[in-house]
Every structure is written in structure tokens, then in C-alpha cells.
Design a protein around this motif. Structure first.
Motif, PDB file in Angstrom:
ATOM      1  N   LEU A   1      15.536  -7.887  16.528  1.00  0.00           N
ATOM      2  CA  LEU A   1      14.590  -7.756  15.618  1.00  0.00           C
ATOM      3  C   LEU A   1      14.876  -7.582  13.928  1.00  0.00           C
ATOM      4  O   LEU A   1      14.771  -8.233  13.118  1.00  0.00           O
ATOM      5  CB  LEU A   1      13.075  -7.074  15.799  1.00  0.00           C
ATOM      6  N   GLY A   2      15.599  -6.643  14.025  1.00  0.00           N
ATOM      7  CA  GLY A   2      16.320  -5.965  12.629  1.00  0.00           C
ATOM      8  C   GLY A   2      16.997  -7.154  12.076  1.00  0.00           C
ATOM      9  O   GLY A   2      17.016  -7.627  10.782  1.00  0.00           O
ATOM     10  N   GLU A   3      17.956  -7.826  12.931  1.00  0.00           N
ATOM     11  CA  GLU A   3      18.630  -8.945  12.604  1.00  0.00           C
ATOM     12  C   GLU A   3      18.000 -10.245  12.393  1.00  0.00           C
ATOM     13  O   GLU A   3      18.338 -10.823  11.209  1.00  0.00           O
ATOM     14  CB  GLU A   3      19.721  -9.182  13.714  1.00  0.00           C
ATOM     15  N   ALA A   4      17.010 -10.584  12.952  1.00  0.00           N
ATOM     16  CA  ALA A   4      16.044 -11.661  12.861  1.00  0.00           C
ATOM     17  C   ALA A   4      15.614 -11.635  11.461  1.00  0.00           C
ATOM     18  O   ALA A   4      15.447 -12.347  10.707  1.00  0.00           O
ATOM     19  CB  ALA A   4      15.093 -11.955  14.047  1.00  0.00           C
ATOM     20  N   PHE A   5      14.894 -10.452  11.379  1.00  0.00           N
ATOM     21  CA  PHE A   5      13.905 -10.246  10.036  1.00  0.00           C
ATOM     22  C   PHE A   5      14.809 -10.389   8.836  1.00  0.00           C
ATOM     23  O   PHE A   5      14.530 -10.496   7.927  1.00  0.00           O
ATOM     24  CB  PHE A   5      13.208  -9.018  10.089  1.00  0.00           C
ATOM     25  N   ALA A   6      16.064  -9.861   8.984  1.00  0.00           N
ATOM     26  CA  ALA A   6      17.136  -9.791   7.996  1.00  0.00           C
ATOM     27  C   ALA A   6      17.760 -11.010   7.544  1.00  0.00           C
ATOM     28  O   ALA A   6      18.322 -11.248   6.461  1.00  0.00           O
ATOM     29  CB  ALA A   6      18.272  -8.845   8.143  1.00  0.00           C
ATOM     30  N   ALA A   7      17.887 -11.943   8.510  1.00  0.00           N
ATOM     31  CA  ALA A   7      18.358 -13.263   8.399  1.00  0.00           C
ATOM     32  C   ALA A   7      17.525 -14.240   7.421  1.00  0.00           C
ATOM     33  O   ALA A   7      16.265 -13.948   7.425  1.00  0.00           O
ATOM     34  CB  ALA A   7      18.443 -14.009   9.837  1.00  0.00           C
TER      35      ALA A   7
ATOM     36  N   ARG B   1       4.695  -3.471  13.738  1.00  0.00           N
ATOM     37  CA  ARG B   1       5.151  -3.724  12.527  1.00  0.00           C
ATOM     38  C   ARG B   1       5.666  -5.183  12.513  1.00  0.00           C
ATOM     39  O   ARG B   1       5.564  -6.142  11.662  1.00  0.00           O
ATOM     40  CB  ARG B   1       6.227  -2.800  11.866  1.00  0.00           C
ATOM     41  N   ALA B   2       6.587  -5.445  13.679  1.00  0.00           N
ATOM     42  CA  ALA B   2       7.146  -6.915  13.705  1.00  0.00           C
ATOM     43  C   ALA B   2       6.155  -7.806  13.923  1.00  0.00           C
ATOM     44  O   ALA B   2       6.168  -8.942  13.257  1.00  0.00           O
ATOM     45  CB  ALA B   2       8.185  -6.839  15.098  1.00  0.00           C
ATOM     46  N   GLN B   3       4.954  -7.598  14.503  1.00  0.00           N
ATOM     47  CA  GLN B   3       3.765  -8.527  14.636  1.00  0.00           C
ATOM     48  C   GLN B   3       3.339  -8.856  13.304  1.00  0.00           C
ATOM     49  O   GLN B   3       2.701  -9.856  12.970  1.00  0.00           O
ATOM     50  CB  GLN B   3       2.773  -8.022  15.592  1.00  0.00           C
ATOM     51  N   TYR B   4       2.860  -7.683  12.592  1.00  0.00           N
ATOM     52  CA  TYR B   4       2.373  -7.669  11.296  1.00  0.00           C
ATOM     53  C   TYR B   4       3.275  -8.341  10.301  1.00  0.00           C
ATOM     54  O   TYR B   4       2.836  -9.518   9.519  1.00  0.00           O
ATOM     55  CB  TYR B   4       2.074  -6.586  10.740  1.00  0.00           C
ATOM     56  N   LEU B   5       4.464  -8.338  10.510  1.00  0.00           N
ATOM     57  CA  LEU B   5       5.578  -9.128   9.516  1.00  0.00           C
ATOM     58  C   LEU B   5       5.587 -10.771   9.793  1.00  0.00           C
ATOM     59  O   LEU B   5       5.376 -11.434   8.949  1.00  0.00           O
ATOM     60  CB  LEU B   5       6.888  -8.629   9.740  1.00  0.00           C
ATOM     61  N   LEU B   6       5.406 -10.978  11.234  1.00  0.00           N
ATOM     62  CA  LEU B   6       5.316 -12.309  11.531  1.00  0.00           C
ATOM     63  C   LEU B   6       3.926 -12.900  10.997  1.00  0.00           C
ATOM     64  O   LEU B   6       3.994 -14.007  10.698  1.00  0.00           O
ATOM     65  CB  LEU B   6       5.401 -12.370  13.166  1.00  0.00           C
ATOM     66  N   GLN B   7       3.002 -12.338  11.363  1.00  0.00           N
ATOM     67  CA  GLN B   7       1.596 -12.562  10.646  1.00  0.00           C
ATOM     68  C   GLN B   7       1.703 -12.844   9.046  1.00  0.00           C
ATOM     69  O   GLN B   7       1.353 -14.009   8.570  1.00  0.00           O
ATOM     70  CB  GLN B   7       0.589 -11.590  11.171  1.00  0.00           C
ATOM     71  N   LEU B   8       2.406 -12.091   8.487  1.00  0.00           N
ATOM     72  CA  LEU B   8       2.424 -12.113   6.872  1.00  0.00           C
ATOM     73  C   LEU B   8       3.333 -13.406   6.584  1.00  0.00           C
ATOM     74  O   LEU B   8       3.044 -14.171   5.783  1.00  0.00           O
ATOM     75  CB  LEU B   8       3.156 -11.006   6.284  1.00  0.00           C
ATOM     76  N   ARG B   9       4.199 -13.789   7.581  1.00  0.00           N
ATOM     77  CA  ARG B   9       5.136 -15.073   7.277  1.00  0.00           C
ATOM     78  C   ARG B   9       4.647 -16.286   7.947  1.00  0.00           C
ATOM     79  O   ARG B   9       5.263 -17.154   7.965  1.00  0.00           O
ATOM     80  CB  ARG B   9       6.338 -14.647   7.766  1.00  0.00           C
TER      81      ARG B   9
ATOM     82  N   LEU C   1       0.918  -1.089  -0.022  1.00  0.00           N
ATOM     83  CA  LEU C   1       0.001   0.030  -0.009  1.00  0.00           C
ATOM     84  C   LEU C   1       0.887   1.163   0.231  1.00  0.00           C
ATOM     85  O   LEU C   1       0.672   1.972  -0.769  1.00  0.00           O
ATOM     86  CB  LEU C   1      -0.965  -0.077   1.199  1.00  0.00           C
ATOM     87  N   PHE C   2       2.023   1.192   0.776  1.00  0.00           N
ATOM     88  CA  PHE C   2       2.965   2.340   0.753  1.00  0.00           C
ATOM     89  C   PHE C   2       3.958   2.258  -0.096  1.00  0.00           C
ATOM     90  O   PHE C   2       5.073   2.961   0.104  1.00  0.00           O
ATOM     91  CB  PHE C   2       3.230   2.754   2.091  1.00  0.00           C
ATOM     92  N   ASP C   3       4.190   1.322  -0.865  1.00  0.00           N
ATOM     93  CA  ASP C   3       5.156   1.201  -1.810  1.00  0.00           C
ATOM     94  C   ASP C   3       6.631   0.900  -1.161  1.00  0.00           C
ATOM     95  O   ASP C   3       7.571   1.455  -1.450  1.00  0.00           O
ATOM     96  CB  ASP C   3       5.192   2.292  -2.969  1.00  0.00           C
ATOM     97  N   LEU C   4       6.449   0.113  -0.067  1.00  0.00           N
ATOM     98  CA  LEU C   4       7.731  -0.066   0.850  1.00  0.00           C
ATOM     99  C   LEU C   4       8.049  -1.645   0.652  1.00  0.00           C
ATOM    100  O   LEU C   4       7.308  -2.547   0.336  1.00  0.00           O
ATOM    101  CB  LEU C   4       7.531   0.108   2.159  1.00  0.00           C
ATOM    102  N   ASN C   5       9.421  -1.901   0.879  1.00  0.00           N
ATOM    103  CA  ASN C   5       9.900  -3.421   0.772  1.00  0.00           C
ATOM    104  C   ASN C   5       9.127  -4.004   2.067  1.00  0.00           C
ATOM    105  O   ASN C   5       9.044  -3.327   3.074  1.00  0.00           O
ATOM    106  CB  ASN C   5      11.493  -3.406   0.781  1.00  0.00           C
ATOM    107  N   GLU C   6       8.951  -5.237   1.930  1.00  0.00           N
ATOM    108  CA  GLU C   6       8.377  -5.991   3.086  1.00  0.00           C
ATOM    109  C   GLU C   6       9.326  -6.430   4.025  1.00  0.00           C
ATOM    110  O   GLU C   6      10.109  -7.385   4.034  1.00  0.00           O
ATOM    111  CB  GLU C   6       7.660  -7.126   2.680  1.00  0.00           C
ATOM    112  N   SER C   7       9.940  -5.488   4.964  1.00  0.00           N
ATOM    113  CA  SER C   7      11.013  -5.525   5.728  1.00  0.00           C
ATOM    114  C   SER C   7      10.927  -4.746   7.174  1.00  0.00           C
ATOM    115  O   SER C   7       9.980  -3.892   7.349  1.00  0.00           O
ATOM    116  CB  SER C   7      12.229  -4.609   5.113  1.00  0.00           C
TER     117      SER C   7
END
Length: 177
Positions: free
Chosen positions: A137-143, A71-79, A10-16
């Protein structure tokens, strides 16, 4: 607007986990200029309702992405890892003991000789732990390894705990004033 788009799309952002908050805010303002219900005040009922739905969707997406915990919870949900489903309770005995100690420390602040100073020190310690969670969290999502998602889930739970402690400390600060 496609309501099936995820918030990042929606906001034209990378899923990160790491996002540019200034870019998020700019895209939010652009969408609000186009979709704000005031622009549709004289439109037919159906268009006004659609505008309200779209604006509400944009607002929910913005609130979710601008807050690191959401944002972290949303990313986890997406994944595929939804912590709200009771999954992933913390099994780390050391962290559970630390939770008890921090709750006791917060409770003891009222009776401290210098409650304001004690509260400042407590808040500084919790802020440091929040920063640690955000970095992890940044490291875990980047891994890319298989266990990274589980690590992110654990760090998100810790962050949620520290956020609650910060809120309780804010309420205590209000009480002390």
C-alpha cells in the motif's frame, strides 16, 4: 474548524499513506484541548452542540488516520475510488484460492492436536501477510503511474480480508481459553 477540510488537513498532515503517528497523536491532543466539550459545559446550548460536533469530527478523523486500513480506504475515497460502493471486487483467482485455504486452516485449528500452537502459527502467517499489504500500500500510494490507484485498491481489499481473519482468530483464541 472547517468541516470541509479533509482529515489530513485537519491534522496538518500531508495527504499520504505514510504518516507519522506521533505527529498525528500530538495534533489530536492539541485539538482536543481546544475543542473538548468539557470546556464548553457552561456555554450556551449552541456552542455546546458545536463543540460536540467538532470533537466528534476530530475523533472520527483521528480513528480513520491512525488505522492503516481505514487510512487507505479514506485515501482511495479522496482519490475517487470508493471500495464501499461494491466496486473493485477481487478478481484474482490465486488470492481467492488462498482465502479459501486460510479459512479452512482457521476452521481446522479447533480439531488440531495442539490448537494453541496452531493458532500462534496461523496468527504469525496472517501478520506477515498484513505486513506485506502495508508495504505494498505504501508503494502503491507513493507511485504516480495511472495504475497505482487500482493497485492500492486491491491491496486495501486484501488487507481488509486479513484483518477479518485476525479478528476471527482472536475470537477462536477466546473460545479456546
Amino acid at each position: 474548524m472547517d468541516f470541509r477540510q479533509n482529515y489530513f488537513q485537519l491534522f496538518d498532515l500531508n495527504e499520504s499513506f505514510e504518516i507519522d503517528l506521533d505527529v498525528l497523536a500530538e495534533h489530536y491532543r492539541q485539538l482536543q484541548r481546544v475543542l473538548h466539550p468539557d470546556r464548553f459545559a457552561s456555554a450556551p446550548d449552541q456552542e455546546r452542540r458545536l463543540s460536540l460536533q467538532q470533537a466528534a469530527h476530530v475523533n472520527a478523523a483521528f480513528q480513520t488516520l491512525k488505522d492503516p486500513l481505514q487510512r487507505a480506504q479514506y485515501l482511495l475515497q479522496l482519490r475517487g475510488l470508493d471500495l464501499s460502493q461494491g466496486r473493485g471486487t477481487i478478481n484474482d483467482l490465486e488470492f481467492l484460492e488462498a482465502q479459501i485455504e486460510l479459512r479452512e486452516a482457521l476452521a481446522e485449528i479447533r480439531a488440531a492436536a495442539d490448537p494453541h500452537g496452531s493458532l500462534v502459527r496461523f496468527n504469525a502467517e496472517i501478520s506477515g501477510r498484513v505486513s506485506e499489504c502495508l508495504a505494498a500500500l505504501g508503494e502503491a500510494f507513493a507511485a504516480t503511474d495511472a495504475a497505482a490507484l487500482e493497485r492500492a485498491g486491491h491491496w486495501a481489499q486484501r488487507l481488509q480480508f486479513y484483518r477479518r481473519l485476525q479478528q476471527e482468530a482472536e475470537m477462536l483464541a477466546d473460545e479456546l481459553m
